[in-house]
Scaffold this motif. Sequence first.
Motif, PDB file in Angstrom:
ATOM      1  N   SER A  46      43.459  37.301  27.861  1.00 36.42           N
ATOM      2  CA  SER A  46      42.809  37.918  26.699  1.00 36.42           C
ATOM      3  C   SER A  46      42.508  36.878  25.627  1.00 36.42           C
ATOM      4  O   SER A  46      41.473  36.957  24.946  1.00 36.42           O
ATOM      5  N   ASP A  76      37.510  42.268  29.903  1.00 35.18           N
ATOM      6  CA  ASP A  76      38.940  41.959  29.949  1.00 35.18           C
ATOM      7  C   ASP A  76      39.679  43.091  30.660  1.00 35.18           C
ATOM      8  O   ASP A  76      39.866  44.158  30.094  1.00 35.18           O
ATOM      9  N   GLU A  77      40.046  42.848  31.881  1.00 32.33           N
ATOM     10  CA  GLU A  77      40.733  43.837  32.718  1.00 32.33           C
ATOM     11  C   GLU A  77      40.054  45.207  32.660  1.00 32.33           C
ATOM     12  O   GLU A  77      40.665  46.201  32.291  1.00 32.33           O
TER      13      GLU A  77
HETATM   14 MG   LIG Z   1      45.347  40.671  28.267  1.00 37.18          MG
END
Ligand SMILES: [Mg+2]
Length: 291
Positions: A73, A190-191
């Motif tokens: 992140s 992000d994910e």
């Molecule tokens: Mg993360």
Amino acid sequence: MSRSTPALARPEPSLDHARPLVVRGLTKSFGPGTRAPWSTKPRRRVRALRDVSFQVDAGSVYGLIGANGSGKSTLIRTLSTLVLADAGDVRVFGYDVQLHSMQVRRLINRVSADPSFFRQMSALENLQFYGRIYGLPGREVRRRAVEILDRLGLDRYRQRAMVKELSRGQQQKIAVARAFLTSPVLMLLDEPTTGLDPRSKRDVQAFVREVQRDHGATIFLTTHDMDEAEVLCDRIAFLVGGRIVAEGTPLELRRQVAGGRPVESVDMEDVFMALTGRSVEDDEEETTDDE
Ligand SMILES: [Mg+2]
Ligand SMILES: Nc1ncnc2c1ncn2[C@@H]1O[C@H](COP(=O)(O)OP(=O)(O)O)[C@@H](O)[C@H]1O
């Protein structure tokens, strides 16, 4: 009269279509004053990114795989101008993220791992609000919002329900729709599928592939799902303790550890284990200056 450039002015870079993302020597530490509020560790500098370098080809999908706490992140936030690096150089289509952050912001969008919405408003209302902030025409936003949510498999009833009534997976779909509303040429995810049920995962993955294929967007995503990385990504990097320890196409990475075995038979989880010495499922300890 000819217009002259002041001698000291920094020349404005021009858009470099061929290079969506070039990262060189990116380094970032946190603290000791700014440790995460939930951390119980003594105040020490946490090294979140260490000399990270890679580049992403135009129109490709690039995947960064790492455990919780490996720095994914932080990297995405740095690329999207939200976190200032301590050292290194990040160029988005030729623009430096620190010097030319406004130009960069017009070219990118980001889906955060933990998106937030107005919970008392519906998905469509949230997207319309967001579209207005971006100066997109209301009717156009409505049409695209419905179209994208349809493709992501969020049904019409749920598109109109209050966000607080929706599951985490359904909310994640709204986040993906919101990010694609502005048609960014570089998308940072992000994910995007962490915590989603298998069906929603496939919906989001299919959408990402479609956007890449049909619109030529370049996509940078983080994940700890090996199958997802295999299915979606042209190239993959493994991040451990803020460092990229391996990088290549899925095939190249498999070849590195195949030994005598047929390359196709090598499992990506095993590749990660062999090249990093750890499992992607185990959370990472904070790496401090002492280490
Ligand atoms: Mg993360
Ligand atoms: N704002 C912050 N302040 C202090 N430490 C941070 C902050 N953000 C992240 N970290 C630390 O940096 C490391 C990497 O975090 P992060 O980038 O969130 O990893 P990931 O997304 O891979 O889980 C972790 O040790 C985390 O605790």
